[in-house]
Design an enzyme around this catalytic site. Structure first.
Site, PDB file in Angstrom:
ATOM      1  N   PRO A  11       0.792  -1.236   0.000  1.00 54.60           N
ATOM      2  CA  PRO A  11       0.000   0.000   0.000  1.00 54.60           C
ATOM      3  C   PRO A  11       0.823   1.285   0.000  1.00 54.60           C
ATOM      4  O   PRO A  11       1.831   1.390   0.691  1.00 54.60           O
ATOM      5  CB  PRO A  11      -0.789  -0.098   1.303  1.00 54.60           C
ATOM      6  N   ASN A  12       0.337   2.217  -0.794  1.00 62.09           N
ATOM      7  CA  ASN A  12       0.818   3.603  -0.857  1.00 62.09           C
ATOM      8  C   ASN A  12       2.155   3.787  -1.573  1.00 62.09           C
ATOM      9  O   ASN A  12       2.606   4.906  -1.764  1.00 62.09           O
ATOM     10  CB  ASN A  12       0.891   4.238   0.549  1.00 62.09           C
ATOM     11  N   ARG A  19       4.818  11.132  -2.141  1.00 57.86           N
ATOM     12  CA  ARG A  19       4.349  10.714  -0.819  1.00 57.86           C
ATOM     13  C   ARG A  19       5.406  11.081   0.220  1.00 57.86           C
ATOM     14  O   ARG A  19       6.511  10.525   0.204  1.00 57.86           O
ATOM     15  CB  ARG A  19       4.168   9.204  -0.846  1.00 57.86           C
ATOM     16  N   TYR A  24      10.342   9.498   2.242  1.00 59.60           N
ATOM     17  CA  TYR A  24      10.466   8.424   1.235  1.00 59.60           C
ATOM     18  C   TYR A  24      11.223   8.857  -0.024  1.00 59.60           C
ATOM     19  O   TYR A  24      11.400   8.053  -0.939  1.00 59.60           O
ATOM     20  CB  TYR A  24       9.069   7.892   0.868  1.00 59.60           C
ATOM     21  N   ASN A  75       8.104  -5.406  -0.790  1.00 56.87           N
ATOM     22  CA  ASN A  75       7.949  -4.340   0.200  1.00 56.87           C
ATOM     23  C   ASN A  75       6.484  -4.346   0.647  1.00 56.87           C
ATOM     24  O   ASN A  75       5.611  -3.821  -0.065  1.00 56.87           O
ATOM     25  CB  ASN A  75       8.327  -2.973  -0.392  1.00 56.87           C
ATOM     26  N   ALA A  78       3.056  -0.817   5.077  1.00 58.00           N
ATOM     27  CA  ALA A  78       2.496  -0.857   6.439  1.00 58.00           C
ATOM     28  C   ALA A  78       1.953  -2.231   6.806  1.00 58.00           C
ATOM     29  O   ALA A  78       1.861  -2.571   7.998  1.00 58.00           O
ATOM     30  CB  ALA A  78       1.396   0.196   6.556  1.00 58.00           C
ATOM     31  N   GLU A  99      12.370  -9.365   1.992  1.00 56.02           N
ATOM     32  CA  GLU A  99      11.547  -8.223   2.408  1.00 56.02           C
ATOM     33  C   GLU A  99      12.409  -6.963   2.323  1.00 56.02           C
ATOM     34  O   GLU A  99      13.561  -6.975   2.761  1.00 56.02           O
ATOM     35  CB  GLU A  99      11.084  -8.440   3.857  1.00 56.02           C
ATOM     36  N   HIS A 101      12.400  -2.568   2.817  1.00 49.88           N
ATOM     37  CA  HIS A 101      11.768  -1.298   3.213  1.00 49.88           C
ATOM     38  C   HIS A 101      12.724  -0.175   2.828  1.00 49.88           C
ATOM     39  O   HIS A 101      13.933  -0.278   3.067  1.00 49.88           O
ATOM     40  CB  HIS A 101      11.496  -1.251   4.720  1.00 49.88           C
ATOM     41  N   ARG A 108      12.436   4.087  13.321  1.00 49.44           N
ATOM     42  CA  ARG A 108      11.298   5.004  13.192  1.00 49.44           C
ATOM     43  C   ARG A 108      10.325   4.788  14.367  1.00 49.44           C
ATOM     44  O   ARG A 108      10.737   4.355  15.441  1.00 49.44           O
ATOM     45  CB  ARG A 108      10.634   4.807  11.826  1.00 49.44           C
TER      46      ARG A 108
HETATM   47  C1  DQA Z   1       7.876   1.215   4.249  1.00 51.49           C
HETATM   48  C2  DQA Z   1       7.911   1.378   5.766  1.00 51.49           C
HETATM   49  C3  DQA Z   1       6.539   1.163   6.354  1.00 51.49           C
HETATM   50  O1  DQA Z   1       6.572   1.338   7.760  1.00 51.49           O
HETATM   51  C4  DQA Z   1       5.555   2.158   5.769  1.00 51.49           C
HETATM   52  O2  DQA Z   1       4.258   1.919   6.268  1.00 51.49           O
HETATM   53  C5  DQA Z   1       5.559   2.163   4.288  1.00 51.49           C
HETATM   54  C6  DQA Z   1       6.839   2.089   3.580  1.00 51.49           C
HETATM   55  C7  DQA Z   1       9.250   1.559   3.607  1.00 51.49           C
HETATM   56  O3  DQA Z   1       9.467   1.160   2.475  1.00 51.49           O
HETATM   57  O4  DQA Z   1      10.056   2.235   4.236  1.00 51.49           O
HETATM   58  O5  DQA Z   1       4.532   2.329   3.644  1.00 51.49           O
HETATM   59  O6  DQA Z   1       7.613  -0.150   3.935  1.00 51.49           O
END
Ligand code: DQA
Length: 153
Positions: A11-12, A19, A24, A75, A78, A99, A101, A108
């Site tokens: 998501p996102n 964003r 990011y 990735n 959240a 995985e 991020h 964080r």
């Molecule tokens: C994320 C880290 C997550 O905590 C966050 O909710 C994201 C992006 C990252 O790539 O740093 O949406 O996965």
């Protein structure tokens, strides 16, 4: 050995670049993906890409992709912090999944420190920005011993 790796974003992440750019970064996913495709061509690895804002769609894709790809870069965004269903999916996949991020989740907010996916993944790479995707691909290439293309009989 299949020379195909699936790259999957949760998501996102479709809004990368616009964003929360201070967190990011300003690079769009299209720009990152263009560079990843170049990596794929250089390394003779076919890359597939999928992004969804929906947990079930991600699970469906991961299940399907594990039948065609030798490995997966994921990735979960959240959903890493909330989804047991995704964790169970990752745990049952027959191929290695790394995985990734962009941000250093351990440094964080406390609610980001735990990833349900982490112990089911082959590895977690966090905090290297877009480079994390390249590091994940390089790690999978190494784990899958894709270093030299399989040619001939
Ligand atoms: C994320 C880290 C997550 O905590 C966050 O909710 C994201 C992006 C990252 O790539 O740093 O949406 O996965």
């Amino acid at each position: 050995m299949k020379r195909r790796i699936a790259v999957v974003n949760g998501p996102n992440l479709n809004w990368l670049g616009k964003r929360e750019p201070k967190i990011y970064g300003t690079q769009s996913w299209a720009a990152i993906w263009g560079a990843l495709e170049k990596w794929g061509r250089r390394n003779e690895v076919d890359l597939d890409y999928f992004q969804s804002n929906h947990e079930g769609a991600l699970i469906d894709y991961l299940q399907d992709a594990s039948g065609r790809a030798a490995g997966i870069v994921f990735n979960p965004a959240a959903l890493a912090h909330t989804s047991i269903a995704l964790r169970d999916c990752v745990a049952m996949l027959p191929v290695p999944l790394v995985e990734v991020h962009l941000t250093p989740i351990q440094k964080r907010e406390i609610f980001r420190h735990h990833s349900h996916v982490a112990d089911a993944a082959a590895a977690t790479i966090s905090g290297f920005g877009p480079d994390g995707y390249f590091l994940s691909l390089a790690l999978l290439k190494h784990l899958l011993q894709l270093s030299s293309p399989v040619r001939g009989p």
